[in-house]
Design an enzyme around this catalytic site. Structure first.
Site, short mmCIF file in Angstrom:
data_model
loop_
_atom_site.label_atom_id
_atom_site.label_comp_id
_atom_site.label_asym_id
_atom_site.label_seq_id
_atom_site.Cartn_x
_atom_site.Cartn_y
_atom_site.Cartn_z
CE LYS A 51 -4.61 -2.42 -27.57
NZ LYS A 51 -5.47 -3.65 -26.79
CE LYS A 53 -1.84 9.66 -19.27
NZ LYS A 53 -1.09 9.93 -18.95
N1 CTP Z 1 -0.94 12.95 -9.91
C1 CTP Z 1 -1.00 14.03 -8.70
N2 CTP Z 1 -1.30 15.53 -9.10
C2 CTP Z 1 -0.91 15.89 -10.10
C3 CTP Z 1 -0.48 15.63 -11.30
C4 CTP Z 1 -0.83 13.59 -11.26
O1 CTP Z 1 -1.18 13.57 -7.77
N3 CTP Z 1 -0.51 16.99 -10.06
C5 CTP Z 1 -1.39 12.53 -10.12
C6 CTP Z 1 -2.14 11.33 -10.32
O2 CTP Z 1 -3.70 12.20 -9.89
C7 CTP Z 1 -2.75 9.74 -10.43
C8 CTP Z 1 -0.66 9.74 -10.46
O3 CTP Z 1 -0.49 10.57 -9.78
O4 CTP Z 1 -2.93 9.26 -9.73
C9 CTP Z 1 -0.63 9.69 -11.70
O5 CTP Z 1 -0.36 10.46 -13.01
P1 CTP Z 1 0.07 10.17 -14.61
O6 CTP Z 1 -0.75 10.22 -15.48
O7 CTP Z 1 0.75 10.40 -13.96
O8 CTP Z 1 0.49 12.00 -14.19
P2 CTP Z 1 0.03 13.46 -14.70
O9 CTP Z 1 1.35 14.21 -14.54
O10 CTP Z 1 -1.41 13.29 -14.54
O11 CTP Z 1 0.46 12.78 -16.29
P3 CTP Z 1 -0.09 13.18 -17.98
O12 CTP Z 1 0.14 14.63 -17.98
O13 CTP Z 1 0.88 12.60 -18.89
O14 CTP Z 1 -1.72 12.85 -17.56
#
Ligand code: CTP
Length: 143
Positions: A51, A53
């Site tokens: 929902k 994402k």
């Molecule tokens: N996070 C981080 N460093 C990254 C990726 C994520 O510190 N390289 C942190 C984000 O800032 C957030 C947490 O991990 O606080 C969860 O992020 P999430 O959205 O699950 O991870 P993403 O890898 O960014 O996922 P997506 O690509 O699906 O957005």
């Protein structure tokens, strides 16, 4: 020793396909609160991921994501939530909300306001450069 030593920290996310950026986030939060503090990961339930994402399907279901996260030494507990907001944290005793720089939605802004009115601190940690779940999926697609 950090100012947050011994505090209870929470952070929000989906944490599908755990990667180095996630491990670094948990490690940094643990560093903030120390061994006597607590690190609680607020983990979004499956029904809400689609929902909020659109087009993003998680690989692992909630129970599996929870198990993986709770395996980590840096994390104490993974707690389900549906939508970011006060309702999600109502039954969670915490001192510190840790977020990433991308957490700027209205929901987060409202939660930050509630935190400041209720004696909870908000700390923004930088993301780890060069990795994300989305990127990981792209890389795997290319193999
Ligand atoms: N996070 C981080 N460093 C990254 C990726 C994520 O510190 N390289 C942190 C984000 O800032 C957030 C947490 O991990 O606080 C969860 O992020 P999430 O959205 O699950 O991870 P993403 O890898 O960014 O996922 P997506 O690509 O699906 O957005």
């Amino acid at each position: 020793m950090s100012n947050y030593n011994g505090k209870i920290a929470i952070t929000f996310g989906v944490f599908d396909l755990l990667h180095f950026g996630h491990f670094e986030l948990f490690r940094r939060i643990r560093e903030l609160v120390g061994e006597s503090g607590k690190v609680y990961v607020m983990l979004q339930i499956d029904e809400m991921i689609a929902k909020y994402k659109p087009g993003c399907k998680s690989v692992y279901d909630f129970a599996t994501r929870q198990k993986m996260i709770e395996t980590l030494r840096t994390v104490d507990k993974a707690i389900p939530y549906d939508v970011v907001g006060v309702d999600a944290v109502n039954n969670v005793d915490f001192d510190l909300l840790v977020v990433g720089p991308e957490h700027t939605s209205e929901r987060f802004l409202r939660l930050f306001k509630w935190c400041s009115e209720n004696g909870k601190e908000v700390v923004t940690l930088p993301r780890t450069e060069g990795i994300s779940t989305t990127k990981l999926k792209e890389i795997i697609k290319g193999f």
